[in-house]
Design a protein around this motif. Sequence first.
Motif, mmCIF file in Angstrom:
data_model
loop_
_atom_site.group_PDB
_atom_site.id
_atom_site.type_symbol
_atom_site.label_atom_id
_atom_site.label_comp_id
_atom_site.label_asym_id
_atom_site.label_seq_id
_atom_site.Cartn_x
_atom_site.Cartn_y
_atom_site.Cartn_z
ATOM 1 N N THR A 1 -3.716 6.767 1.470
ATOM 2 C CA THR A 1 -4.596 5.673 1.064
ATOM 3 C C THR A 1 -4.219 5.218 -0.341
ATOM 4 O OG1 THR A 1 -6.250 7.152 0.083
ATOM 5 C CG2 THR A 1 -6.550 6.588 2.402
ATOM 6 N N THR A 2 -4.553 3.981 -0.631
ATOM 7 C CA THR A 2 -4.321 3.445 -1.966
ATOM 8 C C THR A 2 -5.691 3.274 -2.613
ATOM 9 O OG1 THR A 2 -2.389 2.275 -1.153
ATOM 10 C CG2 THR A 2 -3.246 1.586 -3.269
ATOM 11 N N LYS B 1 0.834 -1.208 0.000
ATOM 12 C CA LYS B 1 0.000 0.000 0.000
ATOM 13 C C LYS B 1 0.866 1.255 0.000
ATOM 14 C CE LYS B 1 -4.269 -1.738 1.965
ATOM 15 N NZ LYS B 1 -5.227 -1.646 3.065
ATOM 16 N N ASP C 1 0.905 4.062 -3.130
ATOM 17 C CA ASP C 1 0.298 5.357 -2.792
ATOM 18 C C ASP C 1 1.066 6.455 -3.525
ATOM 19 O OD1 ASP C 1 -1.154 7.398 -1.677
ATOM 20 O OD2 ASP C 1 -0.187 7.279 0.285
#
Length: 167
Positions: A129-130, A119, A123
């Motif tokens: 957040t991804t 992740k 990003d």
Amino acid sequence: GDGKGHGGGGEDPSPHRRPCVGLLTSVVCGSMLTVVKPAQAVQAQQTLEGMVDVFVDNAAPYVSTLGISGLVGFAVAAAGKNVAKGLVALIGVLLMLGQALTYKRFVTIHWEEMEAQGKKLLDFNNDGTTDKNDFKFMLKNLVKLAGTGLPSAAGFYTGFLMGLKLA
């Protein structure tokens, strides 16, 4: 056929016949070999030439507008798709190998840590957040980088989109 490559009516009862280019008495079309008379071969040649004329007449405005920028865009997208497919295949093979080694108890894979690191790696816009915005960010930057210095950004983007769809 009807002389237009449609296979309807007249001397050809087969609805599956396709127009092809032939030499003398044989016409090879894909995997189909059809024996025809010399006059039919000439007719098929003329039909094919007509189809080429229509295609070129319809495609010419788009091709000339795209130019070298469109060609580069198409090539970048085609290459990118092939690289992505190769990477996905490589990752799949590595995951299968890891699972086999885990199954045989040679290694222990910490999947939670791999997910957290993945992740972070994915990003791209650094928002913590991804999500789809990371993909958009990465793709926009890739297209901007690849299209820098080309005569037509619109041609590049159009060629790029065509490459994603057609390649």
